[in-house]
Design an enzyme around this catalytic site. Structure first.
Site, PDB file in Angstrom:
ATOM      1  N   SER A 226      -0.956  11.385  -2.922  1.00 39.73           N
ATOM      2  CA  SER A 226      -0.070  10.645  -3.443  1.00 39.73           C
ATOM      3  C   SER A 226      -0.604   9.447  -4.381  1.00 39.73           C
ATOM      4  O   SER A 226      -0.095   9.068  -5.531  1.00 39.73           O
ATOM      5  CB  SER A 226       0.330   9.582  -2.330  1.00 39.73           C
TER       6      SER A 226
ATOM      7  N   GLU B 242      -7.715  19.467  13.897  1.00 42.71           N
ATOM      8  CA  GLU B 242      -7.023  20.678  13.659  1.00 42.71           C
ATOM      9  C   GLU B 242      -7.764  21.336  12.426  1.00 42.71           C
ATOM     10  O   GLU B 242      -7.729  22.407  12.306  1.00 42.71           O
ATOM     11  CB  GLU B 242      -5.658  20.434  13.054  1.00 42.71           C
TER      12      GLU B 242
ATOM     13  N   GLU C 106     -15.104  15.168  26.815  1.00 44.54           N
ATOM     14  CA  GLU C 106     -16.431  15.714  27.089  1.00 44.54           C
ATOM     15  C   GLU C 106     -16.991  16.489  25.842  1.00 44.54           C
ATOM     16  O   GLU C 106     -18.243  16.427  25.726  1.00 44.54           O
ATOM     17  CB  GLU C 106     -16.103  16.635  28.472  1.00 44.54           C
TER      18      GLU C 106
ATOM     19  N   ASP D 297      -4.798  10.063   8.833  1.00 41.30           N
ATOM     20  CA  ASP D 297      -6.098  10.979   8.761  1.00 41.30           C
ATOM     21  C   ASP D 297      -7.366  10.127   8.618  1.00 41.30           C
ATOM     22  O   ASP D 297      -8.397  10.428   8.627  1.00 41.30           O
ATOM     23  CB  ASP D 297      -6.139  12.021   7.749  1.00 41.30           C
TER      24      ASP D 297
HETATM   25  O1  F6P Z   1      -1.795  13.836   6.189  1.00 35.68           O
HETATM   26  C1  F6P Z   1      -1.247  13.643   7.338  1.00 35.68           C
HETATM   27  C2  F6P Z   1      -1.095  14.576   8.350  1.00 35.68           C
HETATM   28  O2  F6P Z   1      -0.257  14.536   9.512  1.00 35.68           O
HETATM   29  C3  F6P Z   1      -2.227  15.535   8.641  1.00 35.68           C
HETATM   30  O3  F6P Z   1      -2.830  15.108   9.548  1.00 35.68           O
HETATM   31  C4  F6P Z   1      -1.327  16.938   8.916  1.00 35.68           C
HETATM   32  O4  F6P Z   1      -2.358  17.937   8.626  1.00 35.68           O
HETATM   33  C5  F6P Z   1      -0.384  17.066   7.960  1.00 35.68           C
HETATM   34  O5  F6P Z   1      -0.005  15.711   7.582  1.00 35.68           O
HETATM   35  C6  F6P Z   1       1.069  17.708   8.317  1.00 35.68           C
HETATM   36  O6  F6P Z   1       1.715  17.872   7.348  1.00 35.68           O
HETATM   37  P1  F6P Z   1       3.402  18.154   7.314  1.00 35.68           P
HETATM   38  O7  F6P Z   1       4.174  16.972   8.013  1.00 35.68           O
HETATM   39  O8  F6P Z   1       3.674  18.456   6.065  1.00 35.68           O
HETATM   40  O9  F6P Z   1       3.362  19.250   8.359  1.00 35.68           O
END
Ligand code: F6P
Length: 332
Positions: free
Chosen positions: A105, A223, A188, A128
């Protein structure tokens, strides 16, 4: 400068509403007009906006999400789209634009400045927390507390059943949310994209924990972690599922996988997020009115500053290795 535009774009983050409120009320205090575009850059392209005054941002300080709504806009990623957006802004007599969002953005704002000389301000907002040159992005603190609450609850059931849990945390390609919540939640193991790990290492950590009499084992995984492992094995499952299933195969402990998902993006902003977003929103207006262009507002741990937007977007934000190492020591 008479009229300021504001929008929220990309993934929503708790604290976006108080940031909009601060932009509007600071501008009103300085006798400037504000218009808010709906659905991020898409609102500029579709002339979908609202004139905002002090009252229109009442009763939103405590709300998660963004009342201006948000979107990821493909048309704006093209030069043609940005030209159309600029023309619309020109027609509306918008003299400066404040963009509240993450990396993508704020890159859009930077391009508007570079291509059309429109003064822009970026307000970093993403759970993030992956934008450089700012200690905190709006939404990170609330998301940390949401994740921590989930980890506490998982710990209760994990201990009661003597189970291992793999908890997958958002963050796209960044490990901040996982690292900080993993440390605060006493995990852990903490697996993040910035640091390589081996599956054998996780298994031996689990074994060592069991040997020491631990009643549970919580593995926090970002993730975006384990890209190398996923490529090597061509496994399309989420990294949480890959690790969880590996543990199930290798160890005779009951294992569960929890993917926290989008609940991490919701919720009422914490006091810290409300304070930072209010200060950042106000600062972005002050900077625009002082004639600053193409800045990102930033929190250095104490003060709210304006930093060069281009520099902030081109730098990588490094993980704090002291926090990573300390979290490891705590889990031994
Ligand atoms: O950038 C914020 C975020 O929540 C990330 O942590 C995640 O990978 C992504 O957006 C998920 O995006 P969407 O809401 O488009 O699935």
């Amino acid at each position: 400068m008479k009229k300021i535009g504001v929008l929220t774009s990309g993934g929503d983050a708790p604290g976006m509403n108080p940031a909009i409120r601060a932009v509007v009320r600071t501008a009103a205090y300085r006798n400037k007009e504000v218009i808010g575009f709906y659905n991020g850059y898409d609102g500029i392209l579709k002339n979908n906006y609202i004139e905002l005054n002090r009252r229109s941002v009442g009763d939103i300080i405590h709300r998660g999400g963004t009342f201006l709504r948000t979107a990821r806009c493909d048309e704006f990623k093209t030069k043609k789209g940005r030209k159309k957006a600029y023309k619309n802004l020109e027609q509306l007599k918008v003299d400066g634009l404040i963009v509240i969002g993450g990396n993508g953005s704020l890159t859009g704002a930077k391009l508007l400045y570079e291509e059309f000389n429109l003064p822009v301000m970026g307000i970093p907002a993403t759970i993030d927390n992956d934008l450089a040159m700012t200690e905190f992005c709006i939404g990170f603190d609330t998301a940390m507390n949401t994740v921590l609450d989930a980890l506490n609850k998982i710990r209760d059931t994990a201990t009661s059943h003597e189970r291992t849990f793999v908890v997958e945390i958002m963050g796209r390609d960044a490990g901040y949310l996982a690292l900080h919540t993993g440390m605060a939640g006493g995990a852990e193991s903490i697996l993040i994209p910035e640091i390589d790990f081996r599956l054998e290492e996780i298994i031996s950590n689990c074994k060592a924990g069991i040997k020491r009499g631990k009643l549970h084992n919580i593995i926090v995984v970002a993730e975006g972690a384990g890209k190398k492992l996923k490529d090597e094995t061509d496994d399309k499952r989420s990294i949480g599922a890959i690790i969880g299933n590996h543990i199930k195969k290798e160890l005779s402990v009951e294992t569960r996988i929890t993917i926290l998902g989008h609940l991490q993006r919701g919720g009422s902003p914490t006091a810290i997020d409300r304070i930072i977003s209010t200060r950042m929103g106000a600062k972005s207006v002050e900077l625009l009115l002082d004639g600053d262009e193409a800045k990102m507002v930033s929190f250095d741990g104490k003060k709210i500053l304006g930093v060069n937007l281009d520099e902030a977007l081109s730098k990588e934000k490094n993980i704090d290795m002291d926090i990573y190492n300390l979290a490891r020591i705590m889990s031994l």
